[in-house]
Motif scaffolding. Sequence first.
Motif, PDB file in Angstrom:
ATOM      1  N   ASP A   1      13.176  -1.788 -16.453  1.00  0.00           N
ATOM      2  CA  ASP A   1      12.788  -0.590 -17.170  1.00  0.00           C
ATOM      3  C   ASP A   1      11.360   0.068 -16.528  1.00  0.00           C
ATOM      4  O   ASP A   1      11.044   0.813 -17.431  1.00  0.00           O
ATOM      5  N   THR A   2      11.517  -0.606 -15.315  1.00  0.00           N
ATOM      6  CA  THR A   2      10.224  -0.272 -14.361  1.00  0.00           C
ATOM      7  C   THR A   2      10.367   0.571 -12.996  1.00  0.00           C
ATOM      8  O   THR A   2      11.049  -0.387 -12.555  1.00  0.00           O
ATOM      9  N   LEU A   3      10.648   1.596 -12.943  1.00  0.00           N
ATOM     10  CA  LEU A   3      10.870   2.241 -12.166  1.00  0.00           C
ATOM     11  C   LEU A   3       9.765   3.017 -11.332  1.00  0.00           C
ATOM     12  O   LEU A   3       9.354   3.249 -11.514  1.00  0.00           O
ATOM     13  N   VAL A   4       8.981   2.354  -9.835  1.00  0.00           N
ATOM     14  CA  VAL A   4       8.358   2.472  -9.831  1.00  0.00           C
ATOM     15  C   VAL A   4       9.026   3.480  -7.574  1.00  0.00           C
ATOM     16  O   VAL A   4      10.330   3.067  -7.394  1.00  0.00           O
ATOM     17  N   TYR A   5       7.500   4.242  -7.564  1.00  0.00           N
ATOM     18  CA  TYR A   5       8.262   4.545  -6.183  1.00  0.00           C
ATOM     19  C   TYR A   5       7.708   3.529  -4.892  1.00  0.00           C
ATOM     20  O   TYR A   5       6.774   3.052  -4.631  1.00  0.00           O
ATOM     21  N   HIS A   6       8.867   3.495  -3.678  1.00  0.00           N
ATOM     22  CA  HIS A   6       8.351   2.548  -2.433  1.00  0.00           C
ATOM     23  C   HIS A   6       8.370   3.674  -1.627  1.00  0.00           C
ATOM     24  O   HIS A   6       9.516   3.997  -1.057  1.00  0.00           O
ATOM     25  N   ALA A   7       7.647   3.881  -0.546  1.00  0.00           N
ATOM     26  CA  ALA A   7       7.761   4.862   0.987  1.00  0.00           C
ATOM     27  C   ALA A   7       8.726   3.862   1.661  1.00  0.00           C
ATOM     28  O   ALA A   7       9.811   4.702   2.220  1.00  0.00           O
ATOM     29  N   GLY A   8       8.610   2.693   1.611  1.00  0.00           N
ATOM     30  CA  GLY A   8       9.263   1.682   3.152  1.00  0.00           C
ATOM     31  C   GLY A   8       8.689   1.064   3.481  1.00  0.00           C
ATOM     32  O   GLY A   8       9.393   1.628   4.644  1.00  0.00           O
ATOM     33  N   SER A   9       8.016   0.460   3.569  1.00  0.00           N
ATOM     34  CA  SER A   9       8.026  -1.145   5.045  1.00  0.00           C
ATOM     35  C   SER A   9       6.653   0.289   6.261  1.00  0.00           C
ATOM     36  O   SER A   9       7.158   0.127   6.659  1.00  0.00           O
ATOM     37  N   ALA A  10       6.280   0.930   5.252  1.00  0.00           N
ATOM     38  CA  ALA A  10       5.817   1.987   6.265  1.00  0.00           C
ATOM     39  C   ALA A  10       4.569   1.349   7.274  1.00  0.00           C
ATOM     40  O   ALA A  10       4.593   1.354   8.490  1.00  0.00           O
ATOM     41  N   SER A  11       3.586   0.784   6.747  1.00  0.00           N
ATOM     42  CA  SER A  11       2.497  -0.185   7.584  1.00  0.00           C
ATOM     43  C   SER A  11       3.016  -1.068   8.789  1.00  0.00           C
ATOM     44  O   SER A  11       2.142  -0.868   9.576  1.00  0.00           O
TER      45      SER A  11
ATOM     46  N   ASN B   1       1.150  -1.207   0.419  1.00  0.00           N
ATOM     47  CA  ASN B   1      -0.300   0.379   0.289  1.00  0.00           C
ATOM     48  C   ASN B   1       0.627   1.128  -0.446  1.00  0.00           C
ATOM     49  O   ASN B   1       0.306   2.257  -0.050  1.00  0.00           O
ATOM     50  N   ASP B   2       2.198   0.960   0.271  1.00  0.00           N
ATOM     51  CA  ASP B   2       2.782   1.908   0.595  1.00  0.00           C
ATOM     52  C   ASP B   2       4.169   2.016  -0.773  1.00  0.00           C
ATOM     53  O   ASP B   2       5.149   2.597  -0.882  1.00  0.00           O
ATOM     54  N   VAL B   3       3.146   1.709  -1.885  1.00  0.00           N
ATOM     55  CA  VAL B   3       4.012   2.070  -3.186  1.00  0.00           C
ATOM     56  C   VAL B   3       3.033   3.048  -4.056  1.00  0.00           C
ATOM     57  O   VAL B   3       1.503   2.383  -4.180  1.00  0.00           O
ATOM     58  N   ASN B   4       3.789   3.451  -5.154  1.00  0.00           N
ATOM     59  CA  ASN B   4       2.967   4.730  -6.160  1.00  0.00           C
ATOM     60  C   ASN B   4       3.595   4.505  -7.111  1.00  0.00           C
ATOM     61  O   ASN B   4       4.750   3.972  -7.886  1.00  0.00           O
ATOM     62  N   VAL B   5       2.371   3.113  -7.935  1.00  0.00           N
ATOM     63  CA  VAL B   5       3.224   3.632  -9.383  1.00  0.00           C
ATOM     64  C   VAL B   5       3.046   4.535 -10.224  1.00  0.00           C
ATOM     65  O   VAL B   5       2.544   5.591 -10.619  1.00  0.00           O
ATOM     66  N   THR B   6       3.798   4.116 -11.598  1.00  0.00           N
ATOM     67  CA  THR B   6       4.237   5.011 -12.647  1.00  0.00           C
ATOM     68  C   THR B   6       4.237   4.817 -13.937  1.00  0.00           C
ATOM     69  O   THR B   6       3.347   3.665 -14.722  1.00  0.00           O
ATOM     70  N   PRO B   7       3.785   5.597 -15.090  1.00  0.00           N
ATOM     71  CA  PRO B   7       3.898   5.532 -16.079  1.00  0.00           C
ATOM     72  C   PRO B   7       4.553   4.020 -16.748  1.00  0.00           C
ATOM     73  O   PRO B   7       5.455   4.218 -16.563  1.00  0.00           O
ATOM     74  N   GLN B   8       3.645   3.841 -17.267  1.00  0.00           N
ATOM     75  CA  GLN B   8       4.025   2.458 -18.245  1.00  0.00           C
ATOM     76  C   GLN B   8       4.398   1.529 -17.570  1.00  0.00           C
ATOM     77  O   GLN B   8       5.238   0.009 -17.980  1.00  0.00           O
ATOM     78  N   TRP B   9       3.884   1.021 -16.404  1.00  0.00           N
ATOM     79  CA  TRP B   9       5.118   0.409 -15.389  1.00  0.00           C
ATOM     80  C   TRP B   9       4.436  -1.158 -15.493  1.00  0.00           C
ATOM     81  O   TRP B   9       4.713  -1.575 -15.117  1.00  0.00           O
TER      82      TRP B   9
ATOM     83  N   GLN C   1       9.031  12.913 -12.700  1.00  0.00           N
ATOM     84  CA  GLN C   1       9.337  13.354 -14.188  1.00  0.00           C
ATOM     85  C   GLN C   1      10.049  11.805 -14.418  1.00  0.00           C
ATOM     86  O   GLN C   1      10.783  11.446 -15.608  1.00  0.00           O
ATOM     87  N   ILE C   2      11.320  11.335 -13.332  1.00  0.00           N
ATOM     88  CA  ILE C   2      12.461  10.570 -13.769  1.00  0.00           C
ATOM     89  C   ILE C   2      11.803   8.996 -14.266  1.00  0.00           C
ATOM     90  O   ILE C   2      11.886   8.897 -14.931  1.00  0.00           O
ATOM     91  N   ALA C   3      10.435   9.040 -13.342  1.00  0.00           N
ATOM     92  CA  ALA C   3      10.034   7.356 -13.376  1.00  0.00           C
ATOM     93  C   ALA C   3       9.557   7.251 -14.961  1.00  0.00           C
ATOM     94  O   ALA C   3      10.035   6.602 -16.060  1.00  0.00           O
ATOM     95  N   CYS C   4       9.125   8.501 -15.980  1.00  0.00           N
ATOM     96  CA  CYS C   4       8.160   8.802 -16.530  1.00  0.00           C
ATOM     97  C   CYS C   4       9.414   8.671 -17.941  1.00  0.00           C
ATOM     98  O   CYS C   4       9.432   7.955 -19.142  1.00  0.00           O
ATOM     99  N   ARG C   5      10.560   9.177 -18.319  1.00  0.00           N
ATOM    100  CA  ARG C   5      11.550   9.273 -18.320  1.00  0.00           C
ATOM    101  C   ARG C   5      12.117   8.081 -18.336  1.00  0.00           C
ATOM    102  O   ARG C   5      12.911   6.859 -19.975  1.00  0.00           O
ATOM    103  N   HIS C   6      12.054   7.206 -17.786  1.00  0.00           N
ATOM    104  CA  HIS C   6      12.796   5.382 -16.944  1.00  0.00           C
ATOM    105  C   HIS C   6      11.845   5.196 -18.130  1.00  0.00           C
ATOM    106  O   HIS C   6      13.126   3.924 -18.579  1.00  0.00           O
ATOM    107  N   ASN C   7      11.041   4.469 -17.735  1.00  0.00           N
ATOM    108  CA  ASN C   7      10.256   3.557 -18.055  1.00  0.00           C
ATOM    109  C   ASN C   7       9.478   3.241 -19.423  1.00  0.00           C
ATOM    110  O   ASN C   7       8.455   3.534 -20.404  1.00  0.00           O
ATOM    111  N   ARG C   8      10.880   3.268 -20.689  1.00  0.00           N
ATOM    112  CA  ARG C   8      10.859   3.129 -21.893  1.00  0.00           C
ATOM    113  C   ARG C   8      11.077   1.540 -21.985  1.00  0.00           C
ATOM    114  O   ARG C   8      12.146   0.970 -21.945  1.00  0.00           O
TER     115      ARG C   8
END
Length: 248
Positions: free
Chosen positions: A206-216, A89-97, A139-146
């Motif tokens: 080729d898929t970068l997502v954001y993870h807050a880090g075991s928050a729960s 639940n502490d992951v934010n997904v990104t374009p093209q993930w 923005q970084i993920a959008c460039r990365h996720n090609r």
Amino acid sequence: MSETKLTSIIIPTHNGLPLLVSCIESIRRHTEVPYEIIVVDNGSTDGTQEYCIQEGLTFIALPTNEGFPAACNRGLAIASGDQLLLLNNDVNVTPQWLSNMLLALYSAEDVGIVGPVTNYASGRQQVDVVWETQEEFMQIACRHNRSNPAKWLEAQRIVGLCFLFKRKLWEIVGQFDERFSPGHYEDDDYCYRARQHGFRLIISGDTLVYHAGSASFASANPGGWNDLIESNRQKFIDKWGIDPWIYL
């Protein structure tokens, strides 16, 4: 792979409503292939159930906190997708993930599990990312996720924060081992079992997502975080006779 295939996204949660809302919003914003969302709530008291009902989400309400592996199993039991995805639940997904990860998953018959790279994970899935705001990370993920198969990397383990696998693997390997509740090393155990059945594991570089880090987990186990990790590591060693750290 046909794009008509459905992905079931199972999100276990426990008293993490702000995280869950952000996670759900990111899925809806950045997922362009068919999916369903199943939220499995481990006895939350923070309005999670009301939010899920309001948003029209498929929702399983457990009366108490049964832990991450048990919540995964409950969600997987009602999932209808051709492929299954466990998401913290502490992951934010990104374009093209998801489309990128699906390409890796169906790149060969024996590929069974795929995971992304991220800013926070144990082992080889963590990459160096420098950012100051969530908008900048996106923005970084959008460039990365090609899509780039040259960035796919075969691995011994995939971390459970974003864990995509084929239904046929689930039918062969079975449920997650609930002896690892409330969590940690159930993903290592599942990867080990999958590999025993001849499945390969791929890090979708080729898929970068954001993870807050075991928050729960951190909020639920403020005083015994390291003890929990070490206890479940020992359970893995007792079960298989090997140390999971050899995969890191």
